[in-house]
Design an enzyme around this catalytic site. Structure first.
Site, mmCIF file in Angstrom:
data_model
loop_
_atom_site.group_PDB
_atom_site.id
_atom_site.type_symbol
_atom_site.label_atom_id
_atom_site.label_comp_id
_atom_site.label_asym_id
_atom_site.label_seq_id
_atom_site.Cartn_x
_atom_site.Cartn_y
_atom_site.Cartn_z
ATOM 1 N N CYS A 83 -7.931 -62.693 -18.714
ATOM 2 C CA CYS A 83 -7.530 -61.311 -18.446
ATOM 3 C C CYS A 83 -8.378 -60.660 -17.358
ATOM 4 O O CYS A 83 -7.848 -59.966 -16.473
ATOM 5 C CB CYS A 83 -7.591 -60.490 -19.736
ATOM 6 S SG CYS A 83 -9.146 -60.624 -20.644
ATOM 7 N N HIS A 113 -9.584 -53.225 -19.236
ATOM 8 C CA HIS A 113 -10.842 -53.674 -18.649
ATOM 9 C C HIS A 113 -11.107 -52.943 -17.336
ATOM 10 O O HIS A 113 -10.187 -52.677 -16.553
ATOM 11 C CB HIS A 113 -10.797 -55.174 -18.346
ATOM 12 C CG HIS A 113 -10.761 -56.051 -19.544
ATOM 13 N ND1 HIS A 113 -11.037 -55.612 -20.828
ATOM 14 C CD2 HIS A 113 -10.497 -57.397 -19.656
ATOM 15 C CE1 HIS A 113 -10.942 -56.636 -21.670
ATOM 16 N NE2 HIS A 113 -10.615 -57.719 -20.982
#
Length: 331
Positions: A130, A237
């Site tokens: 990711c 994130h």
């Protein structure tokens, strides 16, 4: 129009549920969904476009009915065992685990960056980590125009990337509840520790970013380093990326290059306190970049702040994008 059959392995997990949501939003030409999970999760019911589907226990015979595609979101050991079984039934697998990512015979694909690699697949296509996925969009833009010399990653990764137990720790450790995932409280804390530590002092997550960046950009000798940190944020994130370029640049041209890259959204107006933030990226499939500024400590360097939803673009949406483009090619 041709209709397809798709299997979702790990359908009840955080990523699996997001895959189902993205598939429903895109309403691709799919007429059969097969939902699979562990024995403990079998029996759960999901509604997709008004039709109910029951989750089945994953077995060696789950792919006997002939699926065109499968998205695996259940961990490396499951992928190791069952992805080859699926491919033997002529099913194309997009695997979200790390198991196949560095296999030389398995393409590692971010659709906006290196979709052409997908045509080298032998039944399995790997979804990158990711934190790597979101970094690749701005870095590909810079690589194509200025050629990258060195990358320094510093990540601020949300707890959803570590699963349900990690979210439990964030929500409950302030109440002195026992930890289920992390070695230390994540509430009101930052952990410079994602995945296991390796002999060289790096964590496995850091090495994933280093090695996957090289593979996706087709730069096996690219100089890359990383420090990855878990922060007390539920989702999305954030990354500070310092890039040293081979070629000189004008800031106006560099910003235009980023702005015009597919699915990369520039949010960069410090005078109005506008910059990418996790709370704004959550729920979106695009990658957001801002705080773009020259690194004045080197001849040709730039600093970027990059934010994306780690469950959607960092996992589910990237996988669905790959399948969507394969369907378009097949039509």
């Amino acid at each position: 129009m041709k209709k397809y059959k798709i299997a979702i392995v790990g359908a009840t997990g955080l990523v699996g549920r997001s895959v189902l949501q993205v598939l429903e939003e895109k309403n691709l030409p799919i007429d059969t969904y097969g939902l699979f999970a562990s024995k403990n999760s079998a029996g759960a019911t999901f509604s997709i476009l008004g039709k109910d589907y029951t989750v089945q226990e994953l077995t060696e015979h789950s792919f006997d009915s002939g699926f065109d595609f499968a998205i695996f979101a259940a961990g490396g050991e499951i992928s190791k065992k069952y992805a080859p079984i699926a491919t033997q039934k002529s099913c194309i697998v997009v695997d979200n685990s790390s198991y196949f990512r560095m296999d030389a015979d398995v393409p590692l694909v971010v659709p906006e960056v290196n979709f052409e690699d997908v045509y080298q697949h032998h039944g399995i296509i790997a979804n990158p980590n990711c934190s790597t996925i979101q970094a690749m969009l701005p870095l590909k833009a810079l690589e194509d125009k200025y050629h990258i010399k060195r990358i320094v990653y510093s990540t601020y990764q949300a707890v959803s990337g570590a699963g349900k137990n990690a979210l439990y720790d964030l929500e409950n450790t302030d109440n002195s509840q026992p930890l289920k995932k992390f070695p230390h409280p994540i509430y009101n804390n930052c952990l410079p520790h994602i995945d296991v530590f390796m002999e060289n002092g790096y964590t496995k997550e850091e090495l994933k970013m280093i090695n996957e960046s090289r593979k996706i950009l087709h730069r096996p000798d690219l100089k890359v380093t990383a420090t990855t940190v878990r922060v007390p944020v539920q989702n999305s994130h954030s990354e500070s990326i310092n890039v040293e370029l081979e070629n000189d640049f004008e800031m106006e041209d560099l910003i235009s290059t980023l702005k015009n890259f597919p699915n990369l959204i520039l949010v960069d107006d410090p005078s109005s306190n506008l910059y990418p933030m996790a709370i704004n990226a959550t729920g979106h499939d695009e990658v957001f970049v801002g705080r773009v500024r020259r690194d004045e400590s080197v001849r040709s360097g730039v600093n970027l702040w990059v934010v994306a939803d780690n469950i959607r673009k960092g996992a589910a949406s990237n996988a669905v994008q790959i399948i969507e483009k394969l369907m378009e090619d097949d039509s």
